[in-house]
Design an enzyme around this catalytic site. Sequence first.
Site, PDB file in Angstrom:
ATOM      1  N   ASP A 167      -0.095  -1.889  -9.698  1.00 18.56           N
ATOM      2  CA  ASP A 167      -0.127  -2.564 -11.002  1.00 18.56           C
ATOM      3  C   ASP A 167      -0.559  -4.023 -10.833  1.00 18.56           C
ATOM      4  O   ASP A 167      -0.694  -4.761 -11.814  1.00 18.56           O
ATOM      5  CB  ASP A 167       1.196  -2.409 -11.775  1.00 18.56           C
ATOM      6  CG  ASP A 167       2.399  -2.945 -11.011  1.00 18.56           C
ATOM      7  OD1 ASP A 167       2.226  -3.486  -9.916  1.00 18.56           O
ATOM      8  OD2 ASP A 167       3.533  -2.812 -11.542  1.00 18.56           O
ATOM      9  N   SER A 168      -0.851  -4.415  -9.577  1.00 22.91           N
ATOM     10  CA  SER A 168      -1.514  -5.703  -9.334  1.00 22.91           C
ATOM     11  C   SER A 168      -2.842  -5.758 -10.089  1.00 22.91           C
ATOM     12  O   SER A 168      -3.396  -6.839 -10.300  1.00 22.91           O
ATOM     13  CB  SER A 168      -1.767  -5.896  -7.834  1.00 22.91           C
ATOM     14  OG  SER A 168      -2.420  -4.759  -7.295  1.00 22.91           O
ATOM     15  N   ASP A 215       1.169   3.220  -8.631  1.00 19.28           N
ATOM     16  CA  ASP A 215       2.312   2.473  -9.157  1.00 19.28           C
ATOM     17  C   ASP A 215       2.740   3.019 -10.505  1.00 19.28           C
ATOM     18  O   ASP A 215       1.893   3.300 -11.362  1.00 19.28           O
ATOM     19  CB  ASP A 215       1.903   1.003  -9.368  1.00 19.28           C
ATOM     20  CG  ASP A 215       2.498   0.087  -8.332  1.00 19.28           C
ATOM     21  OD1 ASP A 215       3.498   0.458  -7.686  1.00 19.28           O
ATOM     22  OD2 ASP A 215       1.942  -1.015  -8.154  1.00 19.28           O
ATOM     23  N   LYS A 242       4.979   5.093  -6.822  1.00 17.42           N
ATOM     24  CA  LYS A 242       5.774   3.971  -6.302  1.00 17.42           C
ATOM     25  C   LYS A 242       6.565   3.343  -7.447  1.00 17.42           C
ATOM     26  O   LYS A 242       6.009   3.082  -8.518  1.00 17.42           O
ATOM     27  CB  LYS A 242       4.861   2.933  -5.639  1.00 17.42           C
ATOM     28  CG  LYS A 242       5.611   1.706  -5.136  1.00 17.42           C
ATOM     29  CD  LYS A 242       4.805   0.907  -4.147  1.00 17.42           C
ATOM     30  CE  LYS A 242       3.783  -0.032  -4.756  1.00 17.42           C
ATOM     31  NZ  LYS A 242       4.348  -1.063  -5.653  1.00 17.42           N
ATOM     32  N   GLU A 261       9.574   0.269  -8.386  1.00 20.37           N
ATOM     33  CA  GLU A 261      10.202  -0.973  -7.917  1.00 20.37           C
ATOM     34  C   GLU A 261      11.658  -1.029  -8.356  1.00 20.37           C
ATOM     35  O   GLU A 261      11.955  -0.825  -9.537  1.00 20.37           O
ATOM     36  CB  GLU A 261       9.472  -2.182  -8.512  1.00 20.37           C
ATOM     37  CG  GLU A 261       8.030  -2.279  -8.102  1.00 20.37           C
ATOM     38  CD  GLU A 261       7.325  -3.503  -8.689  1.00 20.37           C
ATOM     39  OE1 GLU A 261       8.001  -4.389  -9.261  1.00 20.37           O
ATOM     40  OE2 GLU A 261       6.092  -3.563  -8.571  1.00 20.37           O
ATOM     41  N   GLU A 302       8.399  -5.997   0.258  1.00 16.79           N
ATOM     42  CA  GLU A 302       7.485  -7.110  -0.052  1.00 16.79           C
ATOM     43  C   GLU A 302       8.222  -8.438   0.095  1.00 16.79           C
ATOM     44  O   GLU A 302       9.313  -8.622  -0.470  1.00 16.79           O
ATOM     45  CB  GLU A 302       6.945  -6.957  -1.490  1.00 16.79           C
ATOM     46  CG  GLU A 302       6.025  -8.108  -1.892  1.00 16.79           C
ATOM     47  CD  GLU A 302       5.193  -7.834  -3.133  1.00 16.79           C
ATOM     48  OE1 GLU A 302       5.214  -6.689  -3.643  1.00 16.79           O
ATOM     49  OE2 GLU A 302       4.511  -8.772  -3.581  1.00 16.79           O
TER      50      GLU A 302
HETATM   51  O1  KIV Z   1       0.757  -3.649  -7.245  1.00 14.96           O
HETATM   52  C1  KIV Z   1       0.492  -3.769  -6.041  1.00 14.96           C
HETATM   53  O2  KIV Z   1      -0.655  -3.932  -5.621  1.00 14.96           O
HETATM   54  C2  KIV Z   1       1.600  -3.713  -5.083  1.00 14.96           C
HETATM   55  C3  KIV Z   1       1.358  -4.282  -3.723  1.00 14.96           C
HETATM   56  C4  KIV Z   1       1.437  -5.754  -3.768  1.00 14.96           C
HETATM   57  C5  KIV Z   1       2.290  -3.703  -2.728  1.00 14.96           C
HETATM   58  O3  KIV Z   1       2.670  -3.287  -5.435  1.00 14.96           O
END
Ligand code: KIV
Length: 264
Positions: free
Chosen positions: A44-45, A83, A111, A113, A180
């Site tokens: 989600d970056s 994500d 993934k 968080e 992280e």
């Molecule tokens: O969203 C993302 O790219 C991430 C990485 C920074 C691990 O979660």
Amino acid sequence: MAVTINTLRERKAKGEAFSALTAYDATFAQLVSEAGVDVILIGDSLGMVLQGHDSTLPVTLEQISYHVRSVAKGNRGALIMADMPFMSYGTVTAALDNAAELMRAGAQMVKLEGTDWMAETIRALSDRGVPVCAHLGLTPQFVNKFGGYKVQGRGEEQADEMVRHAQLLEEAGADVLLLECVPSALAKRITEAVKAPVIGIGAGADTDGQVLVMHDMLGVTTGKTARFVKNFLAESDSVQAAFAAYAKAVRERSFPAQEHTFKA
Ligand code: KIV
């Protein structure tokens, strides 16, 4: 041969480090996977590096799903991790429905968080055939709770708590953990305390794998560069060579170096 969760487990057992990179489209997914990177993360970056937001919070499930479909088209054998965006796993039911959408789009692992509160959700996903990566430490979806992007797990109490959360989420069914921005000694402790492969970003050289945001490792950034980032394009003559150099440096454990790590 295609990378699976078993490949990552075998690498951990043999002490062979594996690499992960973000990618958001078919062309980069092909180049990244052909360069020997083991895991592609549709992070989600993308809310920050593609959409220009100052956090990952505005990213929607539909947007992640769109990018997963693109990556799946270009991918040549890397494991595809997607994500789950902010609040898309706020309840177990939402997590199941939304993870199903990402798996249908082509993800092979999702993934999430968070900490101990995710155990029930992870158990439900895992029991239904969805591999899960649990992201601990600096979890960017919590930036407003943290009051900024800060190193997590400093101090004995916080460190012990993170170890406990890692073990709990592994017991709940997490197949992979991602740490992280945590002190490297703590990341080493967690990596040794769990059987699941552990991926680090800003977590030192002792995790089982490493991940970076693609734009960062190509030096394609507009703001301040984080301490844990290395620009691999600066020493390479093409984008493809930069991806290969990154995969090699991770494999050989020459990246991350001391200067990319945090102390307790
Ligand atoms: O969203 C993302 O790219 C991430 C990485 C920074 C691990 O979660």
